[in-house]
Enzyme design. Structure first.
Site, PDB file in Angstrom:
ATOM      1  N   HIS A  61     -38.619 -10.776   3.273  1.00  0.00           N
ATOM      2  CA  HIS A  61     -38.021 -11.107   4.291  1.00  0.00           C
ATOM      3  C   HIS A  61     -37.920 -12.149   4.663  1.00  0.00           C
ATOM      4  O   HIS A  61     -37.037 -12.847   5.813  1.00  0.00           O
ATOM      5  CB  HIS A  61     -38.212  -9.987   5.672  1.00  0.00           C
ATOM      6  CG  HIS A  61     -38.404  -9.186   5.632  1.00  0.00           C
ATOM      7  ND1 HIS A  61     -39.621  -7.942   4.722  1.00  0.00           N
ATOM      8  CD2 HIS A  61     -37.646  -7.869   5.496  1.00  0.00           C
ATOM      9  CE1 HIS A  61     -39.010  -6.638   4.586  1.00  0.00           C
ATOM     10  NE2 HIS A  61     -37.944  -6.284   5.066  1.00  0.00           N
ATOM     11  N   TYR A  64     -33.872   1.883  -9.858  1.00  0.00           N
ATOM     12  CA  TYR A  64     -34.218   1.520 -11.069  1.00  0.00           C
ATOM     13  C   TYR A  64     -33.204   2.768 -11.719  1.00  0.00           C
ATOM     14  O   TYR A  64     -33.938   3.690 -12.216  1.00  0.00           O
ATOM     15  CB  TYR A  64     -36.311   2.351 -11.436  1.00  0.00           C
ATOM     16  CG  TYR A  64     -36.565   1.228 -10.757  1.00  0.00           C
ATOM     17  CD1 TYR A  64     -36.213  -0.301 -11.907  1.00  0.00           C
ATOM     18  CD2 TYR A  64     -38.123   1.187  -9.790  1.00  0.00           C
ATOM     19  CE1 TYR A  64     -37.725  -0.954 -11.023  1.00  0.00           C
ATOM     20  CE2 TYR A  64     -38.719   0.405 -10.007  1.00  0.00           C
ATOM     21  CZ  TYR A  64     -38.427  -1.142 -10.242  1.00  0.00           C
ATOM     22  OH  TYR A  64     -39.497  -2.062 -10.110  1.00  0.00           O
ATOM     23  N   ARG A  77     -46.279  -6.922 -12.780  1.00  0.00           N
ATOM     24  CA  ARG A  77     -44.986  -6.565 -11.675  1.00  0.00           C
ATOM     25  C   ARG A  77     -45.699  -5.429 -10.747  1.00  0.00           C
ATOM     26  O   ARG A  77     -46.536  -4.243 -10.905  1.00  0.00           O
ATOM     27  CB  ARG A  77     -44.330  -5.663 -12.404  1.00  0.00           C
ATOM     28  CG  ARG A  77     -42.718  -5.202 -11.942  1.00  0.00           C
ATOM     29  CD  ARG A  77     -41.978  -5.712 -10.768  1.00  0.00           C
ATOM     30  NE  ARG A  77     -41.675  -5.232  -9.895  1.00  0.00           N
ATOM     31  CZ  ARG A  77     -40.824  -4.806  -8.810  1.00  0.00           C
ATOM     32  NH1 ARG A  77     -42.182  -5.979  -8.044  1.00  0.00           N
ATOM     33  NH2 ARG A  77     -39.427  -4.441  -8.554  1.00  0.00           N
ATOM     34  N   HIS A  96     -30.696   4.343   9.457  1.00  0.00           N
ATOM     35  CA  HIS A  96     -31.446   3.555   7.999  1.00  0.00           C
ATOM     36  C   HIS A  96     -32.305   4.306   7.539  1.00  0.00           C
ATOM     37  O   HIS A  96     -32.858   4.857   8.448  1.00  0.00           O
ATOM     38  CB  HIS A  96     -32.318   2.283   8.879  1.00  0.00           C
ATOM     39  CG  HIS A  96     -33.675   1.347   7.860  1.00  0.00           C
ATOM     40  ND1 HIS A  96     -34.550   1.885   7.421  1.00  0.00           N
ATOM     41  CD2 HIS A  96     -33.559   0.697   7.357  1.00  0.00           C
ATOM     42  CE1 HIS A  96     -35.644   1.022   6.995  1.00  0.00           C
ATOM     43  NE2 HIS A  96     -35.010  -0.258   6.976  1.00  0.00           N
ATOM     44  N   CYS A 145     -40.541  -4.744 -17.851  1.00  0.00           N
ATOM     45  CA  CYS A 145     -39.448  -4.479 -16.289  1.00  0.00           C
ATOM     46  C   CYS A 145     -38.016  -3.882 -16.929  1.00  0.00           C
ATOM     47  O   CYS A 145     -37.139  -4.552 -17.424  1.00  0.00           O
ATOM     48  CB  CYS A 145     -39.824  -5.764 -15.491  1.00  0.00           C
ATOM     49  SG  CYS A 145     -39.652  -5.591 -13.991  1.00  0.00           S
TER      50      CYS A 145
END
Length: 571
Positions: free
Chosen positions: A154, A414, A229, A130, A276
């Protein structure tokens, strides 16, 4: 029978599960499966360096949990297998652990254990693979609930399915009662109220778009329904105590109060559209599932912003043109933080920041009033012509640097990729961070699935168009028959429909244009497939379909927008 779903990518170089204490009998004619844990360092090394783990698992507690959800589940959905495990008897035979035993497992050496809703999980191998392992270790030996309260994404079945593969036991009843007595605080409990008309994509953090049918009603989008956002909880900042720090220049750190920004620098006002990067992602999801919020066409809005020019502030902090020989970026850090204290961050090229024509603002007003809390109160960056992600809210620090921001949102998010790139092959370092956005347009009225009456003889189509980098939209073409024939829409750049607005200076067209077309309903048509496409002053135009621009993050979605409308016959 216990039904466990998993992705082949989870087991490609190792066993199905990583269990320390559970040993199930070898496979029998009843179909039982032997689950085991491998301590092979070679196997661990293979999995740590597997790019699908590096990128597919990024951000469990670091604000990118959707990477886990989609990278391991949706992007491999077609490979998903169902494995049936025969349990012995009707009750679970997993061991019982006390909280004291769990708390001994806080490191890679001792193993990393966590609890969630009364179950115990050994996530040691997960952490090893991770990229944000240092953050997930903050939960080691304790409960996940306080951390997952920050990232509500989650709480989805596919994320919990993946977590279930690391289950090693149950927490003792006594310790479960103690945990239940301590309710984890909700970091979003003090978020501001929002307008009920907004279409919500995510509650925690809050993300919502304007109803499309309202989007083209006003050239200036009312602040209350301007798309929201957020990546983290909205911070509460006392304006009297607010300080902005400017660093990275030879003169040392310049610290400014809100009053300093308002009184020591000229006030500059400009109308800017923000969009966005994931606007219209839902259309990419129709081609193939991607990672990210399922935005429709309205993750875009237009407002009038006022504040100090970034250029003026940098000059006051000691910036001089010769510094461009070593300084190439201006980094921004917000005051919104995750559980580790990591702030939202982004950066833009230095030449954009210091250009007189760049119009980059440190804005403290939106539509003539103080910035709303959701939009960065008391100060945010407005970077005209640039993707919304670089317009950092709740600005706390500015750094002039030779390097881009090291933020997750600059380095590992992004960015656009080829349609052939998936979570197994993606290398975020290979692609530049999105700055300017491509030309865009969409139909706001009529909405898809609606009906027009044959008796009205005409249909009125409305929408918006915008292009990044200060490029002006010069034309919007509209078709009522799926793109076979086209008509040119009328453009407007203000709320005064009949008053012509002069073009902005070249390279400084920061705001959208609203457009409208009224046309006869084709005589034989029972359904209209309305299509729009915009053209900017560089003669860039939109691609005709989504598939060739599909990418695993669902960004830069700007294909022709299509809406199907039924024609109701006269009764």
């Amino acid at each position: 029978m216990l039904l466990l779903k998993h992705c082949k990518s989870l087991t490609r170089v190792g066993p199905l599960k990583t269990l320390r204490h559970l040993r199930v009998a070898p496979p029998t004619s009843l179909g039982a499966v032997h689950l085991w844990r491998s301590n092979s360092e070679e196997q661990r090394s293979q999995r740590v360096h597997n790019p699908s783990w590096k990128h597919g698992l990024a951000g469990l507690l670091a604000g990118a949990g959707a990477v886990l959800a989609y990278g391991l589940y949706h992007s491999k959905a077609e490979q998903a297998a169902t494995i049936t495990v025969q349990t012995v008897g009707k009750e679970s035979h997993l061991p019982i652990f006390t909280q004291e035993e769990v708390s001994k497992h806080r490191s890679m050496e001792d193993g990393v254990w966590v609890t969630y809703k009364g179950s115990v999980y050994d996530i040691t191998q997960f952490v090893a693979m991770h990229p944000g392992g240092d953050k997930i270790l903050l939960a080691a030996g304790g409960a996940l609930e306080p951390f997952w309260a920050l990232y509500a994404v989650h709480s989805q079945d596919h994320v919990l399915d993946i977590l279930s593969e690391y289950k090693v036991g149950e927490l003792s009843a006594e310790d479960q009662q103690r945990q239940q007595a301590v309710e984890p605080s909700d970091p979003y409990s003090s978020d501001p109220d929002r307008h009920p008309v907004l279409r919500i994509n995510s509650l925690k953090p809050f993300n919502a778009e304007t109803p499309p049918e309202l989007l083209s009603d006003n050239y200036i989008t009312p602040s209350a329904i301007f798309f929201k956002r957020n990546h983290l909880p909205v911070p509460h900042v006392d304006p009297a105590l607010y300080r902005l720090h400017v660093d990275g220049l030879p003169g040392g750190i310049l610290t400014l109060s809100l009053d300093d920004l308002k009184t020591q620098f000229p006030k500059h006002t400009i109308t800017v559209t923000l969009q966005c990067a994931g606007n219209r992602r839902s259309e990419m999801n129709e081609v193939k599932q991607v990672k990210g919020l399922n935005w429709g066409i309205a993750a875009i809005s237009n407002a009038t912003w006022a504040g100090a020019r970034l250029r003026d502030v940098l000059l006051a902090a000691g910036y001089r043109p010769d510094m461009a020989q070593w300084a190439h970026h201006v980094q921004f850090e917000g005051l919104d933080k995750d559980v580790t204290g990591t702030t939202y961050g982004a950066s833009i090229p230095l030449n954009k920041a210091v250009s007189e024509e760049g119009d980059v603002l440190l804005a403290y007003e939106m539509n003539g009033e103080d910035l709303p809390a959701d939009h960065g109160y008391p100060v945010r960056v407005i970077v005209p012509g640039t993707v919304g992600a670089r317009n950092v809210k709740w600005l706390g620090k500015i750094i002039v640097s030779a390097d881009e921001s090291s933020s997750h949102w600059q380095q590992n998010d992004y960015k656009g990729f080829s349609p052939g790139t998936d979570w197994d092959t993606v290398d975020f370092k290979s692609a530049p961070a999105i700055q300017e956005l491509p030309v865009q347009s969409a139909i706001t009225q009529p909405t898809g699935g609606s009906t027009v009456d044959r008796s009205s003889e005409e249909v009125t189509v409305k929408g918006y168009a915008w292009s990044g980098g200060g490029r002006e939209v010069v034309r919007v073409d509209v078709s009522l028959d799926g793109g076979k024939t086209w008509q040119v829409a009328q453009l407007r750049s203000s709320d005064k429909e009949q008053t012509p607005t002069p073009s902005p200076p070249p390279g400084q067209a920061w705001a959208w244009k609203l457009w409208e077309l009224t046309a006869p309903i084709p005589a034989e048509a029972q359904e209209l497939e309305i299509v729009c496409k915009a053209v900017d002053n560089s003669y860039n135009t939109q691609p005709d379909s989504v598939a060739p621009i599909w990418n695993l993050r669902g960004v830069l979605s700007n294909a022709w927008h299509r809406v199907k409308v039924k024609v109701r016959e006269d009764e």
